[in-house]
Design a protein around this motif. Structure first.
Motif, PDB file in Angstrom:
ATOM      1  N   LEU A  30      10.458 -11.253 -39.206  1.00 61.08           N
ATOM      2  CA  LEU A  30       9.357 -11.125 -40.054  1.00 61.08           C
ATOM      3  C   LEU A  30       8.996 -12.445 -40.413  1.00 61.08           C
ATOM      4  N   GLU A  31       9.565 -13.574 -39.812  1.00 61.95           N
ATOM      5  CA  GLU A  31       9.395 -15.031 -40.182  1.00 61.95           C
ATOM      6  C   GLU A  31       7.861 -15.407 -40.060  1.00 61.95           C
ATOM      7  N   SER A  32       7.402 -15.610 -41.236  1.00 60.22           N
ATOM      8  CA  SER A  32       5.881 -15.878 -41.450  1.00 60.22           C
ATOM      9  C   SER A  32       5.025 -14.734 -41.245  1.00 60.22           C
ATOM     10  N   GLY A  33       5.588 -13.566 -41.448  1.00 61.00           N
ATOM     11  CA  GLY A  33       4.737 -12.688 -40.904  1.00 61.00           C
ATOM     12  C   GLY A  33       4.930 -11.220 -41.653  1.00 61.00           C
ATOM     13  N   TYR A  34       5.070 -11.486 -42.953  1.00 59.67           N
ATOM     14  CA  TYR A  34       5.227 -10.296 -43.791  1.00 59.67           C
ATOM     15  C   TYR A  34       4.055 -10.407 -44.901  1.00 59.67           C
ATOM     16  N   THR A  35       3.415  -8.993 -45.055  1.00 59.97           N
ATOM     17  CA  THR A  35       2.712  -8.924 -46.014  1.00 59.97           C
ATOM     18  C   THR A  35       2.759  -7.312 -46.669  1.00 59.97           C
TER      19      THR A  35
END
Lengths: 304, 433
Positions: B295-300
């Motif tokens: 999820l590195e820099s990739g979660y919302t």
């Protein structure tokens, strides 16, 4: 004449008057009897009374007669849980009995390895249901579980044991057998050690083989233990609760919901104490009938 | 010898300093974390439900030297224990309780109304959000202090969404109807080789219920009639179940994962959207800051998208309630109310858990909006839809709805039969209250 009579009368020892009740014996059993009445009989009677009422844990609302029992008879979920419980008993009790005897026969030796193995096989019995179910969930999980990993290593699709209505109850039965096998094994070991050595020596002299010895000497000698094992296991396994509560929550599609889980959910979650108490009476009757039937069948065989 | 022993006992008793402080008995779930937070009072530095709750209680005790807090942490949700305690006249002063459960205890006169007392204590009850107010209001009275509102959300792996071509101007492309959902899920599968959804479907039933209720409400229908009867044999209920049946049948979701397996599945990048509640926002946000993580820099995260006519999501919430206890002294009652006032002041800290604040002022505040993704979640304050308070036994009902739904979704039972069974079972419970 009078003198003779008086002498005769005097020579007859006076009959000691018997006490009406011998209180000494009762005094010995009084502590246990008091506890038994207070902790077993009273709750049992209260349970029977509750089964004829409508109410929750905060009080009885009204007396409803046999209404709760009539409702149980027409409740498809209750019929399903009765079937599930019987199915589980059939899956586990004969297996535990046969495997317990087989293990006892295999480990009935005075060697170090036999002692170590006896300890290992008995050790699962001392674990709590929480630990046992946690371990076996990790075995059955298709996604990262032991069986799932093995299946994948063999190129097979992992089986969702606990998520399949056909396989979930057998999975719980396997868990239970692994957990409970120690007790029948120990009971059989105790019984086997009571069988006189002379019988085996005589059989050997008569040229009896291993199967003949097992069939004609060992099995008849442990018949009473078999009866005890079966009755104990019937009583224990009818009360299945922790394993499905922790492994499947009674699912999938009610396939693993036993009577005790139904009683718990009805009494504590739905706050229908009377209805839950009625289900508990049905369970009590089922255990009693099954245990008594086994007892009478075994007793008759013995008499014959 | 015996006299000497008694004398020793008396001496020990005399030496023990008596505690003059008022005892406040607080019973709560949210787990135990004394090893990490046992003595900590810095609320702003605490993380997670357990850490923040423990720190709030510690800070309250530190700031109120005349009160000694007796903490009792119960295994979630703790209602069996509470019921037994109340039956045995052993009520704590304050207890955590879901909004869906309050009416059961309130109907049996086991709770005290708190509206006037909270207002006197300076708690601005008029500022409760609509969802928070509905959680504690019965017959015009407030029966507790709302702690938060929670709802199921779409937790999104943006890295996989980018790979699937479902990101536009940095935002995820979410479906606006069922057909779009299936098309996007197909596209997701083709481009990533993974299922669109991650779901807990084994030994976990609450999420089935949340999905079922949400999509009935979104179609403008209600799972229960005005007079409090289950109403599941409707086209809307059939549509809600069929939606998830099709998702399952067309392999658009992970299968056979229990709760913990599905959480680690999402964390390990096994699928694009994880359907779980507000309580996981903090965990996933934390993971997105770790280098090398899926999820590195990739979660919302977003509320459930509107697939049908209404933009609503089924919701519930946590609350503080005060069980009735005739033996409670005025000092103990005052201590409890002071705690509620203190807790209400920490609402923005509690909302760092991911749950929605209960005061509109907090939702509108810069502090809350500055927290990650909170702007996306703010509409929930108006869109959250709890079940009506007239429906009692919502907790066991949730389990039945979930178990029956699971049977239909996984194909163990036809949808129509499932809905009929579900309706019959729940109405039997409601008929026997």
């Amino acid at each position: 004449m009078t003198d003779t009579l008086s002498v005769e009368t005097a020579s007859i020892p006076k009959v000691k008057r018997r006490k009406a009740v011998d209180w000494d014996g009762y005094l010995f059993i009084a502590p246990y009897l008091a506890l038994f009445l207070l902790m077993i009989v009273t709750p049992l009677l209260i349970g029977v009374w509750l089964s004829f009422t409508k109410g929750d844990l905060f009080g009885v609302e009204r007396f409803v007669g046999f209404e709760n029992f009539a409702r149980l008879a027409g409740d498809p979920i209750f019929r399903e849980v009765v079937w599930n419980t019987l199915y589980f008993v059939v899956l586990t009790v004969p297996t535990l009995t046969i495997l317990g005897l087989a293990l006892a026969l295999a480990l009935n030796f005075q060697t170090r390895w036999a002692a170590v193995l006896r300890t290992i096989f008995f050790s699962s019995t001392v674990l709590s249901v929480t630990v046992v179910t946690l371990v076996w969930r990790l075995v059955f999980l298709p996604d990262g579980g032991l069986l799932g990993e093995i299946s994948e290593a063999l190129g097979q699709t992992p089986v969702a044991w606990l998520n399949d209505p056909q396989l979930a109850m057998p999975a719980i039965a396997i868990t239970t057998i692994w957990w409970c096998l120690g007790l029948p094994m120990v009971l059989y070991l105790a019984a086997l050690q009571q069988v006189p050595r002379e019988l085996y020596e005589a059989a050997a002299l008569d040229g009896a083989g291993r199967w003949r010895t097992l069939w004609s000497i060992t099995l008849p000698a442990v018949r009473r233990t078999t009866m005890i094992v079966i009755v104990i296991e019937i009583i224990l396994q009818f009360q299945l609760f922790g394993q499905p509560q922790l492994m499947t929550l009674g699912g999938p599609n009610n396939a693993t919901r036993p009577i005790v889980l139904f009683i718990y959910e009805t009494g504590w979650r739905q706050w229908e104490l009377g209805y839950a108490a009625a289900a508990a009476q049905v369970l009590f009757a089922m255990i009693m009938v099954a245990a008594m039937a086994q007892y009478f069948v075994s007793s008759r065989k013995e008499e014959a | 010898m015996r006299r000497a022993f008694l004398f020793l006992l008396l001496v020990i008793a005399a030496c023990t300093p008596s505690d003059e402080r008022t005892e406040l008995r607080i019973q709560r779930f949210f787990g135990a974390c004394d090893a990490d937070y046992g003595g900590r009072t810095d609320i702003a530095a605490a993380e997670g439900e357990c850490g923040i709750m423990t720190s709030i209680i510690n800070a309250f005790e530190a700031e109120n030297p005349d009160i000694r807090v007796n903490r009792n942490v119960v295994f979630w949700p703790g209602y069996d224990q509470l019921t037994a305690q109340l039956a045995a006249n052993d009520a704590p002063d304050l207890v955590t309780m879901h909004g869906s459960v309050i009416s059961d205890y309130q109907a049996r006169d086991l709770l005290l109304p708190l509206g006037d007392a909270m207002a006197e204590q300076g708690i601005n009850t008029a500022d409760f959000t609509d969802a928070a107010r509905r959680a504690v209001e019965i017959d015009g009275q407030l029966w507790g202090l709302p702690i938060d509102t929670w709802a199921p959300l779409w937790h999104i792996n943006m890295n996989l969404f980018r790979e699937a071509g479902l990101v536009e101007e940095g935002e995820p492309i979410l479906p606006t109807n069922k057909e779009e959902l299936f098309a996007q899920a197909e596209q997701f599968r083709q481009r990533t080789g993974k299922p669109y959804f991650v779901q807990a479907t084994a030994n976990e039933y609450a999420s089935f219920t949340r999905n079922f209720y949400t999509f009935i409400y979104q179609q403008g229908s209600s799972p229960y009639t005005e007079d409090g009867r289950a109403n599941f044999t409707t086209p809307e209920a059939a549509e809600a179940l069929s939606l998830f049946r099709e998702i399952y049948e067309r392999d658009m979701t992970t299968k056979n994962q229990d709760y913990s397996a599905s959480v680690s599945g999402f964390l390990n990048g096994q699928g694009g959207v994880y359907l779980v509640g507000t309580w996981m926002v903090g965990t996933f946000e934390q993971a997105s800051k770790e280098t090398g993580h899926a999820l590195e820099s990739g979660y919302t995260v977003y509320p459930y998208p509107q697939l049908y006519g209404r933009n609503v999501t089924y919701a519930d919430g946590h609350n503080w309630v005060m069980p009735a206890d005739p033996s409670r002294t005025p000092e103990e009652r005052e201590a409890a109310l002071r705690f509620l006032e203190f807790f209400a002041e920490q609402n923005v800290h509690w909302s760092r858990t991911g749950h929605l604040p209960v005061f509109q002022e907090t939702i509108d505040s810069a502090d809350w909006l500055a927290l990650p993704h909170r702007e996306n979640l703010a509409p929930l304050a108006a869109n959250a839809q709890p079940l009506p308070k007239s429906i009692r036994r919502q907790f066991p009902i949730e389990t039945i709805v979930g178990q029956e739904s699971a049977a239909a979704v996984t194909g163990a039972k036809p949808v129509d039969q499932t809905l009929a069974d579900m309706e019959r079972r729940i109405n039997t419970i409601l008929d026997n209250l």
